[in-house]
Design an enzyme around this catalytic site. Structure first.
Site: not given
Ligand code: PGA
Length: 250
Positions: A9-11, A94, A96, A166, A172, A212, A233-234
């Site tokens: 997930n490149w956000k 998600h 967020e 998640e 994050g 993470s 994500g990251g």
């Molecule tokens: P993260 O994000 O790996 O940076 O914690 C995961 C996600 O939000 O899908």
């Protein structure tokens, strides 16, 4: 045997060139076909990432979709538009979007119904906040989110869904749920699917862990019996790191 899924997930990161380069590096990195690999760029780069992955088995996902088919919904993207751009997957609900953009279980449910009328594979996210975990409400929260998301969804439809657990406090933050903590919730979610649908559905549905995930912790997490892959994500923004996670899923 459930086929693993590793989704990045490149956000809201990268620019057009960086997105294409990252996709190319991942394709080149040696995908052996034993897991489903999905890259989820920002929508504006969907088509270029679809182009860069065309000759490979790597799928491309959107990070969100709107539930209406068309009309006056400024800034939104329909499911049909994502299909038209070559997407194969879409992330729904998600945390967020739930936390920052007010997305409710009811909205996630409408989106899931819209996606079910298309060929896209939905990746539906659930997870508790730190306060909810500390109050001992993890199971209650993720079950409520599942009940909301899967309202009116048939067993055949549910079989197409990939679920992602998640924990919000692990996204994050560098704090990962321990493999045991994650496994416990994954098993509980699988039991929820068994009660809601059938044992066959529960045994077949893929449940990813997200929060993470890194090259260094992926193997331990993915070795748990009910963890079928990762939503990253990251660490999905660095080809080497993401490829390490893919290797851990094999
Ligand atoms: P993260 O994000 O790996 O940076 O914690 C995961 C996600 O939000 O899908």
């Amino acid at each position: 045997m459930r086929r693993p899924v590793v989704a990045g997930n490149w956000k809201m990161n990268l620019n057009g060139q960086a997105a294409v380069e990252l996709a190319a590096a991942i394709v080149k990195g040696g995908i052996d076909g034993s897991a489903d690999i999905v890259l989820c760029p920002p929508n504006v780069y969907l088509m270029s990432v679809v182009d860069s992955t065309r000759a490979s088995s790597v799928g491309v996902g959107a990070q969100n979709a709107y539930f209406e088919a068309d009309g006056a919904f400024t800034g939104e993207t329909s499911v049909a538009m994502l299909v038209d751009c070559g997407a194969s997957h879409v992330i729904l609900g998600h945390s967020e979007r739930r936390q920052l953009l007010g997305e409710t279980d009811a909205v996630v449910n409408k989106k899931l119904h819209a996606v079910m009328a298309s060929p896209l594979v939905p990746i539906v996210c659930v997870g508790e906040t730190l306060a909810e975990r500390e109050a001992g409400k993890t199971v209650e929260v993720v079950r409520r989110q599942c009940e909301g998301a899967f309202l009116g969804i048939s067993e055949d439809q549910a079989a197409r869904v990939v679920l992602a657990y998640e924990p919000v406090w692990a996204i994050g933050t560098g704090k990962t749920a321990s493999p045991e903590q994650a496994q416990e919730v994954h098993l509980d979610l699988r039991n929820w699917f068994e009660k809601r649908y059938t044992s066959a559905l529960a045994q077949g549905i893929r449940i990813l862990y997200g929060g993470s995930v890194k090259g260094s912790n992926a193997k331990e997490l993915l070795s748990k019996p009910d963890i079928d892959g990762a939503l990253v994500g990251g660490a999905s923004l660095k080809a080497d790191e993401f490829l390490q996670i893919i290797a851990a899923a094999h």
